[in-house]
Design a protein around this motif. Structure first.
Motif, PDB file in Angstrom:
ATOM      1  N   UNK A  39      25.488  30.686  25.209  1.00 61.34           N
ATOM      2  CA  UNK A  39      25.442  30.733  26.675  1.00 61.34           C
ATOM      3  C   UNK A  39      24.229  29.993  27.253  1.00 61.34           C
ATOM      4  N   UNK A  40      23.014  30.547  27.082  1.00 56.75           N
ATOM      5  CA  UNK A  40      21.833  30.006  27.775  1.00 56.75           C
ATOM      6  C   UNK A  40      21.641  28.512  27.515  1.00 56.75           C
ATOM      7  N   UNK A  41      21.866  28.084  26.270  1.00 55.12           N
ATOM      8  CA  UNK A  41      21.643  26.676  25.923  1.00 55.12           C
ATOM      9  C   UNK A  41      22.502  25.749  26.783  1.00 55.12           C
ATOM     10  N   UNK A  64      26.035  28.398  15.948  1.00 54.03           N
ATOM     11  CA  UNK A  64      26.772  27.644  16.965  1.00 54.03           C
ATOM     12  C   UNK A  64      25.852  26.594  17.608  1.00 54.03           C
ATOM     13  N   UNK A  65      26.414  25.427  17.929  1.00 56.26           N
ATOM     14  CA  UNK A  65      25.606  24.328  18.463  1.00 56.26           C
ATOM     15  C   UNK A  65      25.736  24.238  19.975  1.00 56.26           C
ATOM     16  N   UNK A  66      24.701  23.726  20.622  1.00 55.78           N
ATOM     17  CA  UNK A  66      24.798  23.352  22.028  1.00 55.78           C
ATOM     18  C   UNK A  66      25.719  22.147  22.150  1.00 55.78           C
ATOM     19  N   UNK A  67      26.043  21.765  23.381  1.00 52.73           N
ATOM     20  CA  UNK A  67      27.051  20.715  23.572  1.00 52.73           C
ATOM     21  C   UNK A  67      26.555  19.348  23.098  1.00 52.73           C
ATOM     22  N   UNK A  68      25.284  19.021  23.397  1.00 56.56           N
ATOM     23  CA  UNK A  68      24.782  17.698  22.999  1.00 56.56           C
ATOM     24  C   UNK A  68      24.724  17.585  21.474  1.00 56.56           C
ATOM     25  N   UNK A  69      24.401  18.677  20.804  1.00 59.08           N
ATOM     26  CA  UNK A  69      24.360  18.674  19.328  1.00 59.08           C
ATOM     27  C   UNK A  69      25.766  18.588  18.753  1.00 59.08           C
ATOM     28  N   UNK A  70      26.696  19.263  19.421  1.00 58.68           N
ATOM     29  CA  UNK A  70      28.084  19.232  18.945  1.00 58.68           C
ATOM     30  C   UNK A  70      28.627  17.807  19.045  1.00 58.68           C
ATOM     31  N   UNK A  71      28.328  17.139  20.140  1.00 59.09           N
ATOM     32  CA  UNK A  71      28.806  15.756  20.307  1.00 59.09           C
ATOM     33  C   UNK A  71      28.130  14.844  19.278  1.00 59.09           C
ATOM     34  N   UNK A  72      26.836  15.072  19.037  1.00 57.88           N
ATOM     35  CA  UNK A  72      26.121  14.249  18.042  1.00 57.88           C
ATOM     36  C   UNK A  72      26.747  14.436  16.664  1.00 57.88           C
ATOM     37  N   UNK A  73      27.087  15.671  16.329  1.00 59.25           N
ATOM     38  CA  UNK A  73      27.708  15.957  15.023  1.00 59.25           C
ATOM     39  C   UNK A  73      29.098  15.332  14.940  1.00 59.25           C
ATOM     40  N   UNK A  74      29.813  15.386  16.049  1.00 58.33           N
ATOM     41  CA  UNK A  74      31.164  14.822  16.108  1.00 58.33           C
ATOM     42  C   UNK A  74      31.134  13.306  15.877  1.00 58.33           C
ATOM     43  N   UNK A  75      30.116  12.665  16.469  1.00 55.51           N
ATOM     44  CA  UNK A  75      29.961  11.215  16.299  1.00 55.51           C
ATOM     45  C   UNK A  75      29.815  10.845  14.829  1.00 55.51           C
ATOM     46  N   UNK A 110      31.897  25.914  53.783  1.00 58.51           N
ATOM     47  CA  UNK A 110      32.834  26.537  52.841  1.00 58.51           C
ATOM     48  C   UNK A 110      32.052  27.185  51.694  1.00 58.51           C
ATOM     49  N   UNK A 111      32.427  28.407  51.379  1.00 59.36           N
ATOM     50  CA  UNK A 111      31.751  29.086  50.262  1.00 59.36           C
ATOM     51  C   UNK A 111      32.705  29.219  49.069  1.00 59.36           C
ATOM     52  N   UNK A 112      32.218  28.767  47.917  1.00 63.67           N
ATOM     53  CA  UNK A 112      33.025  28.874  46.688  1.00 63.67           C
ATOM     54  C   UNK A 112      32.276  29.751  45.694  1.00 63.67           C
ATOM     55  N   UNK A 113      32.985  30.691  45.093  1.00 63.17           N
ATOM     56  CA  UNK A 113      32.388  31.426  43.970  1.00 63.17           C
ATOM     57  C   UNK A 113      33.081  30.978  42.698  1.00 63.17           C
ATOM     58  N   UNK A 114      32.274  30.454  41.786  1.00 68.09           N
ATOM     59  CA  UNK A 114      32.781  29.991  40.494  1.00 68.09           C
ATOM     60  C   UNK A 114      32.554  31.086  39.470  1.00 68.09           C
ATOM     61  N   UNK A 115      33.609  31.423  38.747  1.00 69.18           N
ATOM     62  CA  UNK A 115      33.484  32.464  37.716  1.00 69.18           C
ATOM     63  C   UNK A 115      33.500  31.780  36.343  1.00 69.18           C
ATOM     64  N   UNK A 116      32.451  31.995  35.566  1.00 66.49           N
ATOM     65  CA  UNK A 116      32.428  31.484  34.188  1.00 66.49           C
ATOM     66  C   UNK A 116      32.028  32.625  33.254  1.00 66.49           C
ATOM     67  N   UNK A 117      32.252  32.409  31.964  1.00 72.10           N
ATOM     68  CA  UNK A 117      31.874  33.478  31.030  1.00 72.10           C
ATOM     69  C   UNK A 117      31.802  33.009  29.589  1.00 72.10           C
ATOM     70  N   UNK A 118      32.536  31.920  29.274  1.00 75.62           N
ATOM     71  CA  UNK A 118      32.594  31.495  27.875  1.00 75.62           C
ATOM     72  C   UNK A 118      32.243  30.009  27.770  1.00 75.62           C
ATOM     73  N   UNK A 119      31.842  29.617  26.581  1.00 76.70           N
ATOM     74  CA  UNK A 119      31.311  28.254  26.354  1.00 76.70           C
ATOM     75  C   UNK A 119      32.058  27.126  27.051  1.00 76.70           C
ATOM     76  N   UNK A 120      33.384  26.997  26.819  1.00 75.90           N
ATOM     77  CA  UNK A 120      34.052  25.828  27.408  1.00 75.90           C
ATOM     78  C   UNK A 120      33.994  25.817  28.929  1.00 75.90           C
ATOM     79  N   UNK A 121      33.844  26.999  29.514  1.00 71.18           N
ATOM     80  CA  UNK A 121      33.767  27.057  30.976  1.00 71.18           C
ATOM     81  C   UNK A 121      32.428  26.539  31.476  1.00 71.18           C
ATOM     82  N   UNK A 122      31.360  26.780  30.705  1.00 72.43           N
ATOM     83  CA  UNK A 122      30.058  26.261  31.124  1.00 72.43           C
ATOM     84  C   UNK A 122      30.110  24.727  31.134  1.00 72.43           C
ATOM     85  N   UNK A 123      30.788  24.176  30.129  1.00 70.22           N
ATOM     86  CA  UNK A 123      30.845  22.710  29.991  1.00 70.22           C
ATOM     87  C   UNK A 123      31.628  22.094  31.155  1.00 70.22           C
ATOM     88  N   UNK A 124      32.766  22.696  31.493  1.00 67.62           N
ATOM     89  CA  UNK A 124      33.584  22.131  32.578  1.00 67.62           C
ATOM     90  C   UNK A 124      32.926  22.382  33.933  1.00 67.62           C
TER      91      UNK A 124
END
Ligand code: UD1
Length: 352
Positions: free
Chosen positions: A45-47, A255-266, A1-15
């Motif tokens: 994006x890249x981060x 803007x923060x990467x996800x691990x930094x955002x979670x650290x700040x949230x904590x 089975x072939x799946x193409x995943x389309x992403x483009x914005x921050x929350x999509x990279x995380x999910x």
């Protein structure tokens, strides 16, 4: 089975990072990731690709910024070309951005099956581009992966029940997985150095950034708060606040990467945001949230007072920030295995 995943914005990279990690365990499934280029700055994006171990996209469409029609139109044209060539069995889209809409439309027109993660959310506010994107995506998808009972009830009311699968919230899976990896070393320097009490704020929605009056109200409210306000600022908002006077208690950072955002949230006391994802991350981290919009799709967070919709109302923001941290919290977002359930759906479809 072939799946193409389309992403483009921050929350999509995380999910997508969470679903993709599990998809990779199944040799019968090949996934290609296509990045529309909607978010293109490295810290938008890249981060996320590097720190979340999301495989590099096979293709980046480099669509970049533009009006909604231009941005979405360019995406559709380029995605159609890829899909015509690759002929995937499924196209997988996430959330409610222009990238979601473009991926779903391009696939549906080619009669390729569409799977929509985070289906069934509604704000009932069609001034939001996101509301239009998710309604269309839900109605043209072949399978809807639904995060909550409330979202499932909405889909039922729109006649979409037979395509819907309640799996829980992929964002909750992502949060649990990456919160375990995030530590003080990921804290932004300003928090690490000064060890202060602070509120964490973000502002990026078009309804706030494109309205001078609202933006002014939000920054006036921030300036009147009793603690430092740390704002990892979206580039869109940075452009729009150039003419605003920013008071000393407001610290604007990149803007923060996800691990930094979670650290700040904590470490933060409370959250003020117009983001959908951050409202829930605050809830998962048991931090009270003030939502800087006129409504929320994540209505479960309002129960027991974890989240308040305060809009751009300065008095309401100043009153609400004083409320105590709620004593109890119910669970609404699944068991942390939403991604497993999504992948199970695909494996069950192999050879069918
Ligand atoms: C988009 C989504 C929103 C999601 C958000 C997450 C739509 C309609 N909105 O909003 O649902 O919550 O992503 O962040 O799809 N820009 C940069 N550098 C970047 C990216 C954007 O400078 O890397 C600037 C550009 O000037 C651009 C503006 O930000 O015009 C808005 O970007 P866009 O991708 O249109 O929407 P977001 O506000 O990020």
């Amino acid at each position: 089975m072939k799946i193409i995943t389309i992403v483009g914005a921050r929350p999509q990279f995380i999910k997508a990072a969470t679903v993709s990690r599990i998809l990779r365990n199944y040799p019968g499934i090949i996934e290609h990731i296509v990045h529309t280029g909607q978010h293109y700055d490295d810290n938008m994006s890249a981060v996320f690709f590097s720190e979340l171990d999301l495989p590099q996209p096979s293709i980046n469409l480099n669509v970049g910024s533009g009006s909604h029609g231009k941005q979405t139109g360019q995406m559709i044209e380029k995605i159609e070309e890829i899909l015509s060539k690759e002929k995937p069995d499924w196209v997988l889209v996430y959330g409610d951005t222009n990238s979601t809409l473009a991926g779903a439309l391009a696939a549906a027109k080619l009669h390729i099956k569409v799977a929509h993660v985070e289906a069934g959310l509604r704000s009932y506010n069609k001034h939001m581009p996101e509301e239009i994107n998710r309604i269309v995506a839900d109605h043209i998808s072949d399978i809807l992966f639904v995060p909550t009972q409330h979202a499932l009830d909405i889909l039922k009311s729109e006649g979409l029940e037979k395509n819907s699968l309640l799996v829980g919230d992929v964002m909750f899976d992502s949060f649990r997985y990456f919160a375990a990896k995030s530590s003080d070393e990921h804290l932004p320097e300003i928090i690490r150095k000064e060890n202060m009490e602070f509120y964490l704020a973000t502002v990026h929605r078009a309804e706030n950034t494109d309205n001078t009056e609202r933006l002014k109200n939000l920054f006036t409210a921030f300036s009147m708060l009793d603690k430092t306000v740390i704002i990892p600022l979206h580039p869109r908002t940075r452009k729009m606040i150039k003419n605003l006077k920013i008071s000393d208690n407001i610290k604007i950072i990149e803007p923060l990467g996800y691990l930094s955002m979670i650290a700040a949230l904590k470490k933060c006391e409370k959250v003020l945001t117009d983001s959908g994802g951050l409202q829930k991350e605050a809830f998962f981290m048991k931090k009270p949230c003030l939502t800087l919009r006129s409504e929320t799709e994540w209505v479960e967070t309002l129960i027991d007072g974890w989240n308040y919709v305060v809009n751009d109302n300065i008095d309401l923001i100043l009153e609400t920030i004083k409320l105590p941290v709620p004593a109890k919290q119910e669970s609404f977002y699944g068991d942390g295995n939403a991604a497993e359930k999504i992948v199970k759906f695909f494996t069950s479809m192999i050879n069918r």
